[in-house]
Design an enzyme around this catalytic site. Structure first.
Site, PDB file in Angstrom:
ATOM      1  N   THR A 171       2.211  -0.478   8.745  1.00 48.09           N
ATOM      2  CA  THR A 171       2.907  -0.787   9.984  1.00 48.09           C
ATOM      3  C   THR A 171       1.915  -0.962  11.123  1.00 48.09           C
ATOM      4  OG1 THR A 171       4.709   0.578   9.169  1.00 48.09           O
ATOM      5  CG2 THR A 171       4.778  -0.036  11.481  1.00 48.09           C
ATOM      6  N   GLY A 198       0.814  -1.211   0.000  1.00 48.23           N
ATOM      7  CA  GLY A 198       0.000   0.000   0.000  1.00 48.23           C
ATOM      8  C   GLY A 198       0.840   1.249   0.000  1.00 48.23           C
ATOM      9  N   PRO A 249       2.416   4.870   1.061  1.00 50.88           N
ATOM     10  CA  PRO A 249       2.956   5.284   2.356  1.00 50.88           C
ATOM     11  C   PRO A 249       1.888   5.948   3.215  1.00 50.88           C
ATOM     12  CG  PRO A 249       4.377   6.048   0.582  1.00 50.88           C
ATOM     13  CD  PRO A 249       3.150   5.483  -0.055  1.00 50.88           C
ATOM     14  N   HIS A 302     -16.827   4.695 -17.815  1.00 54.05           N
ATOM     15  CA  HIS A 302     -16.515   3.259 -17.877  1.00 54.05           C
ATOM     16  C   HIS A 302     -17.701   2.438 -17.378  1.00 54.05           C
ATOM     17  CE1 HIS A 302     -12.350   3.263 -19.001  1.00 54.05           C
ATOM     18  NE2 HIS A 302     -11.919   3.903 -17.923  1.00 54.05           N
ATOM     19  N   GLY A 354      -1.209   2.856   6.732  1.00 55.06           N
ATOM     20  CA  GLY A 354      -1.405   2.078   7.951  1.00 55.06           C
ATOM     21  C   GLY A 354      -0.860   0.666   7.885  1.00 55.06           C
ATOM     22  N   HIS A 403     -14.851  10.265 -15.872  1.00 60.92           N
ATOM     23  CA  HIS A 403     -14.140   9.195 -16.569  1.00 60.92           C
ATOM     24  C   HIS A 403     -14.598   7.822 -16.049  1.00 60.92           C
ATOM     25  CE1 HIS A 403     -10.412   7.466 -18.463  1.00 60.92           C
ATOM     26  NE2 HIS A 403     -10.640   6.551 -17.524  1.00 60.92           N
ATOM     27  N   GLU A 404     -14.589   7.670 -14.749  1.00 58.71           N
ATOM     28  CA  GLU A 404     -14.981   6.378 -14.172  1.00 58.71           C
ATOM     29  C   GLU A 404     -16.465   6.094 -14.390  1.00 58.71           C
ATOM     30  OE1 GLU A 404     -12.838   4.212 -13.332  1.00 58.71           O
ATOM     31  OE2 GLU A 404     -11.140   5.589 -13.353  1.00 58.71           O
TER      32      GLU A 404
END
Ligand code: ADP
Ligand code: MG
Ligand code: ZN
Length: 634
Positions: A238, A231, A233, A457, A236, A453-454
């Protein structure tokens, strides 16, 4: 002796006199100068003691003084005979009276081997006693043994510090830094992590592996050894790994990939070995390797000659992972934000064969994260967390934690006792500027473009016969490069794809750009990946599947698998003329143009629906299957 060099840093020695312009951080020359000065000082001191003592007389004179009755009492020391001119005071007398009485003249002499000496003393009736050597013995022991050893010790530390300044502590090669961070009682729980529900679900299982391993092994199942958390930086990763340890109630060994990479070849490998040795002793437990990419970079992609040290470390890690038994209760978690650069060997079965993706949080997720972090701050009744979440698109968990903290600081600066909505707004503004600079957060225009855009689709998918149903649409950026995505899930596994279906796929891929074109009258680079994929499908229809008019049922390329197996790029052989090449290019272009017009037509006829979808995406960021059907009127 000294394993860590850190404590040396605090014990700075004073600059030796006459050491000239030697800079203080230079430990080696510094302490050498100091030692020399100390030696000079000691000899000067010694010389002063001896020469200042004017009462020292030659032995012959000393004997003369006894014979002439000047000396009436003698203390026989190991180094000196001390002759007194007055008798010894009574023991009951105090110090002061002794002082007052000291008309006592003292003569000293260095003893000579003289067997007749005591006879002379007896004859003269001189009071004599031998001094016990102890007082002097301690001093001389200190001077002759402890001081040189001490000096040597200081010199060594100086030397050691100089060496460690070069990059590693020579005396601690192979010492394990992981010991320092092995946590026995981890307080983090899954409840402390929010907005990453899918990742959490997968890790819940890992907790169960650690808690009840027999449940799985009894039935013959294999417990995974390694889980890779992937994922961006600050999302979450860590925190999640720590929560797994906390929930399972097992010790947590945390090391960063960078900790393994040292200047000296072999140190990293030794550390890996130590780490696993310790972990095996503490099992069940979790080893967490943060930033795995620091050691796990693909061995092929390195510079010429590669990086021996990193390679050895990686090899050692692979060996250790293969070496332990999955039933031993040891699970390795690793985190990375660059899964693309990892060595494929790490992903093989029995290693990090499980991957858990940690996505950026959407609106609901951000709300939950903000709630967790604002628990510890005093909020004004007027604070609207939903509003805060709404104005932080693209923020990850770490950014949100930062927002809460920053707003608390701003509230204090404004002299408030509680955090107001206004403080949140100012904190967001402040952090947003920083994030925009790092281009991690989209601005409003970009979000709007991506929403349409999405939506494009998704809507084309819904109205393309045979296309896979839409399961999720989101404008939360995922992974590397993708700005948003529309998830379509096939209804069933398919091994044969019909021509219609391939064309439908092209339609859906082009739907994103068609929507941009339709709504804004201009197109963007956001569709680059879609275009590549659509073109690829169209081309393969012609060259591989024999679906063109002129080359019906003719394959124009021959694909042979590379000798490295399916992972390698297939070797393509072109088996056609220049003329055919032109035909292929032209046909691809016309197919794409045709399908694009179709997609655009689908969207034009449903412009209202498209607007509705985009608006909802802008507001909620994510639309699930049920809501999508509702909005699309399916
Ligand atoms: P990563 O390892 O992915 O870079 P971290 O786990 O180190 O991110 O996150 C840093 C901090 O940000 C955490 O300590 C926590 O306070 C906060 N944080 C990040 N993600 C979340 C989350 N999903 N839920 C709650 N807090 C989070
Ligand atoms: Mg981290
Ligand atoms: Zn797209």
């Amino acid at each position: 002796m000294a394993r860590k060099s850190d404590d040396w840093k605090t014990g700075k020695l004073p600059k030796a006199p006459g050491d000239g312009p030697v800079p203080p951080p230079n430990g080696w020359r510094f302490s050498l100068g100091y030692a020399l000065a100390a030696i000079v000082l000691i000899s000067v001191f010694n010389w002063l003691i001896v020469s200042a003592d004017s009462s020292v007389v030659p032995y012959s004179r000393f004997k003369e003084l006894i014979r002439t009755d000047v000396i009436v009492r003698i203390e026989l020391g190991a180094n000196y005979y001390t002759g007194h001119t007055t008798p010894k005071p009574a023991p009951s007398q105090s110090l002061i009276t002794r002082r007052e009485e000291s008309a006592d003249l003292v003569y000293k002499t260095v003893p000579v081997y003289d067997p007749a000496f005591t006879a002379l003393l007896d004859e003269k009736g001189v009071d004599y006693e031998a001094l016990p050597q102890e007082g002097n013995a301690v001093l001389s022991f200190v001077m002759s043994w402890l001081l040189p050893i001490g000096l040597l010790f200081f010199l060594m530390r100086g030397l050691q510090k100089r060496m460690s300044g070069l990059g590693s502590n020579v005396l601690s090669i192979g010492q394990n830094k992981a010991t320092i961070v092995a946590e026995g009682d981890v307080k983090t729980r899954f409840a402390d992590v929010a907005g990453v529900d899918e990742a959490k679900e997968e890790l819940v299982e890992v907790v169960d592996f650690l808690k009840n391993p027999t449940k799985y092994t009894e039935i013959g199942g294999k417990i995974p050894k390694g889980v890779l958390i992937v994922g961006a930086p600050g999302t979450g990763k860590t925190l999640l790994a720590r929560a797994v340890a906390g929930e399972a109630g097992v010790p947590f060994f945390r090391m960063s990939g960078a900790d393994f990479v040292e200047m000296f070849v072999g140190v990293g490998a030794a550390r890996v070995r130590d780490l696993f040795k310790q972990a095996r002793e503490k099992a069940p437990c979790i080893i967490f390797i943060d930033e795995l990419d620091a050691i796990g970079k693909s061995r092929l992609s390195g510079v010429v000659g590669g990086n021996d040290e990193r390679e050895q470390t990686l090899n050692q890690l692979l060996v250790e992972m293969d070496g332990f038994d999955a039933t031993s209760g040891l699970i390795i978690l690793a985190a990375t934000n660059r899964p693309d650069v990892l060595d494929p060997a790490l992903m093989r079965p029995g290693r990090f064969d499980r991957q858990v993706a940690v996505d950026r949080p959407d609106l609901e997720g951000r709300k939950a994260i903000l709630s967790i972090h604002s628990k510890s701050v005093k909020l004004d009744a007027g604070v609207d967390i939903t509003k805060v979440a709404r104005s932080t698109p693209g923020f990850v968990g770490a950014d949100l934690a930062n927002v809460v903290n920053e707003s608390a600081l701003l509230a204090v600066r404004a002299g408030r006792k509680r955090v107001h909505q206004e403080d949140f707004e100012r904190a967001i503004e402040k952090i947003m500027t920083g994030l925009e600079k790092k281009s991690r957060v989209m601005n409003q225009d970009e979000r709007k473009l991506i929403a349409f855009h999405e939506a494009g689709h998704a809507l084309t998918a819904a109205f393309t016969p045979g296309a896979d149903p839409v399961q999720k649409v989101t404008i939360v950026p995922r992974g590397l490069g993708a700005l948003g995505f529309t998830l379509q899930v096939p209804v069933e596994d398919r091994y044969v794809v019909t021509e219609d279906k391939l064309l439908g796929e092209i339609d859906v891929l082009l739907g994103g750009r068609a929507a941009e074109d339709l709504v804004f009258g201009r197109v963007s680079t956001g569709a680059a990946n879609d275009i590549t994929r659509a073109t690829d499908i169209a081309r393969r229809m012609i060259t591989d599947y024999g679906m063109s008019e002129r080359f019906k049922n003719v394959a124009l390329t021959r694909r042979g698998a590379g000798f490295l197996g399916p992972q390698a790029e297939p070797v393509m052989t072109r088996e056609y003329s220049e003329d055919t090449q032109r035909y292929i290019d032209e046909t691809v272009a016309s197919v794409i143009a045709e399908r694009y017009e179709r997609s655009k037509a689908v969207l034009t006829g449903r412009r209202e629906t498209l607007d509705r979808l985009a608006a909802e995406l802008l507001e909620k960021e994510t639309i699930d299957e049920a809501r999508f059907k509702e909005l699309a009127g399916l």
